[in-house]
Design an enzyme around this catalytic site. Structure first.
Site, PDB file in Angstrom:
ATOM      1  CG  ASP A 129      -1.539   0.857   1.864  1.00 11.38           C
ATOM      2  OD1 ASP A 129      -2.564   1.270   0.230  1.00 11.38           O
ATOM      3  OD2 ASP A 129      -1.268   2.032   2.429  1.00 11.38           O
ATOM      4  CD  GLU A 213      -4.520   0.925  -2.844  1.00 13.01           C
ATOM      5  OE1 GLU A 213      -5.268   0.725  -2.421  1.00 13.01           O
ATOM      6  OE2 GLU A 213      -3.285   1.918  -3.127  1.00 13.01           O
ATOM      7  CB  CYS A 264     -15.078 -10.402   3.957  1.00 10.88           C
ATOM      8  SG  CYS A 264     -13.565 -10.581   3.183  1.00 10.88           S
ATOM      9  CB  CYS A 278     -12.628  -4.905  12.251  1.00  7.34           C
ATOM     10  SG  CYS A 278     -13.649  -6.226  11.801  1.00  7.34           S
ATOM     11  CB  CYS A 281     -13.370 -10.147  13.084  1.00  7.86           C
ATOM     12  SG  CYS A 281     -12.584  -8.985  12.032  1.00  7.86           S
ATOM     13  CG  ASP A 288      -1.286   3.556   5.565  1.00  6.88           C
ATOM     14  OD1 ASP A 288      -2.349   3.471   4.900  1.00  6.88           O
ATOM     15  OD2 ASP A 288      -0.112   3.913   5.642  1.00  6.88           O
TER      16      ASP A 288
HETATM   17 ZN   LIG Z   1     -13.169  -7.384  10.387  1.00  6.48          ZN
END
Ligand SMILES: [Zn+2]
Length: 343
Positions: A129, A213, A264, A278, A281, A288
Site C-alpha cells: 500500500d 494498487e 471482509c 473491526c 472480528c 495501511d
Molecule cells: Zn473484521
C-alpha cells in the site's frame, strides 16, 4: 525532402535524428488520443518551447560509441564518461542525448541483449500500500517511511523560489537564481530516484510477485502542495521500477481501505483515522497494513487463490506467507536455491 529544400538549415542535422522528431510527435499525438479515450480531459498538443526542448535521438545510424567517446554524425566526437559497460558484441540500437535543466549532458545508449525469462512461478508474494504518511506499507507489516530528508530538501528550494520572485525579471541575478533553482531541483530528483531504486530493489529481491494498487496518477499530480506532488510522481516511477525488476501486478484500489482484511466486513473510516478497528472480528491493525493485506488478497484472487473471510485473523498473515506456489519448475527451484545462497 521537400521541407529540406525550403529549410536548408535542416541539412545541418542528421536525417535519422530529424525522423525521430516526427516519430516523437506522432507518439505524443497517439498518447493524447488514448488519454482522451480513457475519459481524461486533455488540451491540444503544445509546441515545446525552445528552452524546454532538451532531447534528441539518433536511431539506427549516425553514431558510434568507443572507449571514452561518443561520435554523432553532423556533431562530431564528444568525450564521454561511461557509467556502465556496454556488453560486448551487442548491437547499439539508439542513442538519446538529453540536456538536464542544470546544464549537464547525458547520453542514453540502448542496445539489445539476450535475456532468459524465467518461467512463471511464485513462492513469495506481497501486497504494497503506497501512502502519504508512509511511503509504503506491505502486507507483511514492513514499513518504508518517506525519505526523511524530503522536507529538508524542499527548504532550499523554497528559499531560492523566494529569491527568484524578489529579483528583477530579465536581470542577470534572476537568471543566476533560476539556474540554482534548476540545480537544486535536479538534486532532489536524483535523491528521490535513488531512494525509489533502493526500495524497489529490496522488494524485488525478497518477493516473486508484488501486487500494488492501480493509482489514479493523473489526479494525484494535480495537487499543489509541493511535498505531496513530488512524492506523487514518485509513486508512478516506483511501480515502473518494480515492474521491470520483478513481476508486478496492479489491482483495483476499490475498497482496499474500507474492507476488513480479516472478515471482509466494511469498516468506514475517515482519512484521519490511522488504525483499522473491526467491531465484527476484533481485528486491530494499522490502516495501511490492513489495506496492504487486502491488496495482496485481491492479487492472489487473480491467480485463482481465494482466501475466504472469517478465519482467525491473527493467523492470516502467516497463512498468506505459507501459500503453496501455483507451479514451480525445476529451473526456478534452482534459481530460488542460488538466490538464498547469495543472500
Ligand atoms: Zn473484521
Amino acid at each position: 525532402m521537400e521541407l529540406k529544400e525550403e529549410e536548408p538549415w535542416l541539412y545541418e542535422h542528421h536525417s535519422k535524428m530529424l525522423q525521430m522528431v516526427a516519430v516523437q510527435v506522432d507518439g505524443a499525438q497517439k498518447g493524447l488520443l488514448q488519454l482522451r479515450k480513457n475519459g481524461h480531459n486533455t488540451g491540444p498538443l503544445k509546441f515545446a518551447k525552445f528552452l524546454e526542448y532538451n532531447t534528441f535521438t539518433y536511431n539506427q545510424s549516425g553514431f558510434q560509441v568507443g572507449n571514452g567517446f561518443l561520435y554523432l554524425s553532423k556533431i562530431g566526437k564528444i568525450k564521454l564518461k561511461q557509467h556502465r559497460q556496454i556488453s560486448e558484441n551487442s548491437e547499439i540500437k539508439q542513442v538519446t542525448v538529453t540536456k538536464s535543466k542544470s546544464g549537464k549532458w547525458y547520453a542514453c545508449i540502448t542496445y539489445e541483449i539476450d535475456v532468459v525469462i524465467p518461467t512463471l512461478s511464485f513462492q513469495k508474494s506481497v501486497g504494497i500500500d503506497i501512502g502519504v504518511k508512509n511511503f509504503a506499507y506491505d502486507s507483511d507489516g514492513f514499513v518504508t517511511p518517506n525519505p526523511l530528508n524530503l522536507q529538508k530538501m524542499l527548504k532550499p528550494l523554497r528559499r531560492i523560489q523566494r529569491k527568484i520572485s524578489r529579483r528583477q525579471p530579465g536581470s542577470n541575478n534572476r537568471k543566476k537564481a533560476l539556474k540554482w533553482y534548476q540545480i537544486i531541483h535536479e538534486r532532489i530528483k536524483n535523491r528521490r530516484k535513488d531512494f525509489l531504486h533502493k526500495v524497489s530493489t529490496q522488494y524485488a529481491r525478497k518477493y516473486d510477485v508484488i501486487f500494488v494498487e492501480r493509482l489514479a496518477k493523473l489526479n494525484m499530480v494535480k495537487n499543489h502542495r509541493m511535498a505531496r506532488s513530488i512524492m506523487d510522481s514518485g509513486w508512478g516511477i516506483f511501480t515502473n521500477m518494480l515492474d521491470y525488476k520483478v513481476m508486478t501486478m496492479e489491482v483495483s484500489a476499490k475498497n482496499t481501505t474500507l474492507k476488513c482484511s480479516g472478515c471482509c466486513s466494511a469498516v468506514p473510516k475517515s482519512l484521519a483515522v490511522r488504525t483499522h478497528r473491526c467491531d465484527e472480528c476484533g481485528l486491530i491493525l494499522d490502516r495501511d497494513h490492513n489495506a496492504a493485506i487486502n491488496i495482496l488478497k485481491k492479487g492472489l484472487d487473480l491467480f485463482g487463490i481465494t482466501l475466504d473471510c472469517g478465519r482467525q485473523n491473527d493467523q492470516l498473515p502467516q497463512e498468506l506467507r505459507e501459500l503453496t506456489p501455483v507451479e514451480i519448475s525445476k529451473r526456478s527451484r534452482k534459481q530460488e536455491a542460488s538466490r538464498f545462497a547469495e543472500g
